[in-house]
Design a protein around this motif. Structure first.
Motif, PDB file in Angstrom:
ATOM      1  N   UNK A   1      53.740  17.227  31.958  1.00 49.64           N
ATOM      2  CA  UNK A   1      53.232  18.601  31.938  1.00 49.64           C
ATOM      3  C   UNK A   1      54.384  19.591  31.818  1.00 49.64           C
ATOM      4  N   UNK A   2      55.460  19.326  32.528  1.00 48.99           N
ATOM      5  CA  UNK A   2      56.634  20.198  32.464  1.00 48.99           C
ATOM      6  C   UNK A   2      57.196  20.233  31.040  1.00 48.99           C
ATOM      7  N   UNK A   3      57.337  19.063  30.439  1.00 45.63           N
ATOM      8  CA  UNK A   3      57.884  18.989  29.083  1.00 45.63           C
ATOM      9  C   UNK A   3      56.988  19.731  28.093  1.00 45.63           C
ATOM     10  N   UNK A   4      55.706  19.707  28.346  1.00 47.70           N
ATOM     11  CA  UNK A   4      54.737  20.319  27.441  1.00 47.70           C
ATOM     12  C   UNK A   4      54.714  21.843  27.555  1.00 47.70           C
ATOM     13  N   UNK A   5      54.973  22.388  28.735  1.00 45.46           N
ATOM     14  CA  UNK A   5      54.744  23.814  28.949  1.00 45.46           C
ATOM     15  C   UNK A   5      55.945  24.619  29.445  1.00 45.46           C
ATOM     16  N   UNK A   6      57.058  23.988  29.759  1.00 44.06           N
ATOM     17  CA  UNK A   6      58.147  24.754  30.368  1.00 44.06           C
ATOM     18  C   UNK A   6      58.723  25.829  29.442  1.00 44.06           C
ATOM     19  N   UNK A   7      58.777  25.552  28.147  1.00 38.87           N
ATOM     20  CA  UNK A   7      59.329  26.541  27.214  1.00 38.87           C
ATOM     21  C   UNK A   7      58.415  27.765  27.137  1.00 38.87           C
ATOM     22  N   UNK A   8      57.091  27.516  27.081  1.00 44.56           N
ATOM     23  CA  UNK A   8      56.119  28.607  27.035  1.00 44.56           C
ATOM     24  C   UNK A   8      56.256  29.492  28.284  1.00 44.56           C
ATOM     25  N   UNK A   9      56.332  28.864  29.448  1.00 45.36           N
ATOM     26  CA  UNK A   9      56.439  29.604  30.693  1.00 45.36           C
ATOM     27  C   UNK A   9      57.761  30.366  30.746  1.00 45.36           C
ATOM     28  N   UNK A  10      58.839  29.717  30.308  1.00 44.32           N
ATOM     29  CA  UNK A  10      60.156  30.361  30.321  1.00 44.32           C
ATOM     30  C   UNK A  10      60.171  31.614  29.446  1.00 44.32           C
ATOM     31  N   UNK A  11      59.634  31.509  28.231  1.00 45.63           N
ATOM     32  CA  UNK A  11      59.624  32.658  27.328  1.00 45.63           C
ATOM     33  C   UNK A  11      58.773  33.789  27.889  1.00 45.63           C
ATOM     34  N   UNK A  12      57.675  33.418  28.542  1.00 44.88           N
ATOM     35  CA  UNK A  12      56.789  34.418  29.140  1.00 44.88           C
ATOM     36  C   UNK A  12      57.504  35.214  30.229  1.00 44.88           C
ATOM     37  N   UNK A  13      58.137  34.516  31.162  1.00 40.79           N
ATOM     38  CA  UNK A  13      58.787  35.224  32.272  1.00 40.79           C
ATOM     39  C   UNK A  13      60.074  35.912  31.816  1.00 40.79           C
ATOM     40  N   UNK A  14      60.735  35.363  30.805  1.00 43.09           N
ATOM     41  CA  UNK A  14      61.959  35.995  30.310  1.00 43.09           C
ATOM     42  C   UNK A  14      61.658  37.374  29.743  1.00 43.09           C
ATOM     43  N   UNK A  15      60.516  37.520  29.058  1.00 43.48           N
ATOM     44  CA  UNK A  15      60.148  38.822  28.508  1.00 43.48           C
ATOM     45  C   UNK A  15      59.825  39.816  29.612  1.00 43.48           C
ATOM     46  N   UNK A  16      59.412  39.312  30.760  1.00 43.31           N
ATOM     47  CA  UNK A  16      59.123  40.206  31.882  1.00 43.31           C
ATOM     48  C   UNK A  16      60.387  40.547  32.667  1.00 43.31           C
ATOM     49  N   UNK A  17      61.213  39.539  32.920  1.00 38.60           N
ATOM     50  CA  UNK A  17      62.384  39.730  33.774  1.00 38.60           C
ATOM     51  C   UNK A  17      63.623  40.184  33.012  1.00 38.60           C
ATOM     52  N   UNK A  18      63.739  39.773  31.740  1.00 37.59           N
ATOM     53  CA  UNK A  18      64.912  40.080  30.902  1.00 37.59           C
ATOM     54  C   UNK A  18      66.202  39.599  31.567  1.00 37.59           C
ATOM     55  N   UNK A  19      66.117  38.447  32.184  1.00 34.86           N
ATOM     56  CA  UNK A  19      67.267  37.869  32.882  1.00 34.86           C
ATOM     57  C   UNK A  19      67.125  36.348  32.778  1.00 34.86           C
TER      58      UNK A  19
END
Length: 203
Positions: free
Chosen positions: A41-59
């Protein structure tokens, strides 16, 4: 005849395999302590989750830490998933909560939840209407200049391909508000792009 039987057996096996590796099945296995399912599950979704939070946090560092926290929560609370939404939407809801908490800790401005008049918007994504090779970076920079509320809607609808209903449930606002924010976000984005030297965008 034997070939047909063999093909049917292979097809059935493929269906069984697909079902066994669905996100929902993975969560069931994770709830039972299956670490392999967790890795899948991590391999399948970690990139999606990372890009999502990166756009919010910008860090990038904060985003990486938050992704780890999200999947740790998944490991601990997989049994609580009720199947009312897609697993990807559930993951993003966990990520969004954690990201907003992090933003509040930084004393960022809270997202405005005011409802406004309903305006439907069925247009194609802005990025699809632009010359991708030349404007992708400009578009992302312009999206980053949107208000937090508008940026979040663009992020979920365009980059994570969530429906209006899914976004409404995820953020906790009426679907009409999602449509309205998308409408105004597109208008603001068009103005920003025009200022950046790009005159055409789908209206």
């Amino acid at each position: 005849m034997q070939n047909v039987i063999a093909l049917n057996a292979a097809g059935q096996q493929g269906i069984i395999t697909a079902r066994a590796t669905s996100d929902e099945m993975l969560l069931e296995n994770i709830a039972g302590g299956d670490r392999t399912a967790m890795h899948t599950l991590y391999a399948r979704h970690n990139v999606r989750v990372y890009r999502f939070v990166l756009r919010m946090l910008r860090d990038t560092s904060a985003a990486e830490d938050l992704v780890s926290q999200v999947f740790l929560d998944v490991w601990r609370t997989a049994s609580q998933f009720e199947g009312r939404s897609q697993v990807s939407t559930w993951l993003l809801s966990i990520a969004r909560f954690k990201a907003l908490t992090a933003l509040r800790q930084r004393k960022y401005e809270d997202i405005d939840q005011d409802d406004v008049m309903e305006i439907a918007d069925q247009a194609d994504t802005p990025e699809a209407s632009l010359d991708r090779s030349r404007t992708s970076a400009i578009l992302r920079a312009c999206v980053a200049k949107l208000s937090p509320a508008h940026r979040e809607i663009v992020n979920l609808v365009y980059y994570h391909e969530k429906s209006v209903e899914e976004v409404a449930g995820l953020i906790g606002i009426p679907a009409s508000t999602v449509k309205t924010r998308m409408f105004y976000a597109r208008k603001q984005l068009a103005d920003l792009l025009k200022t950046a030297g790009i005159d055409s965008i789908a209206a």
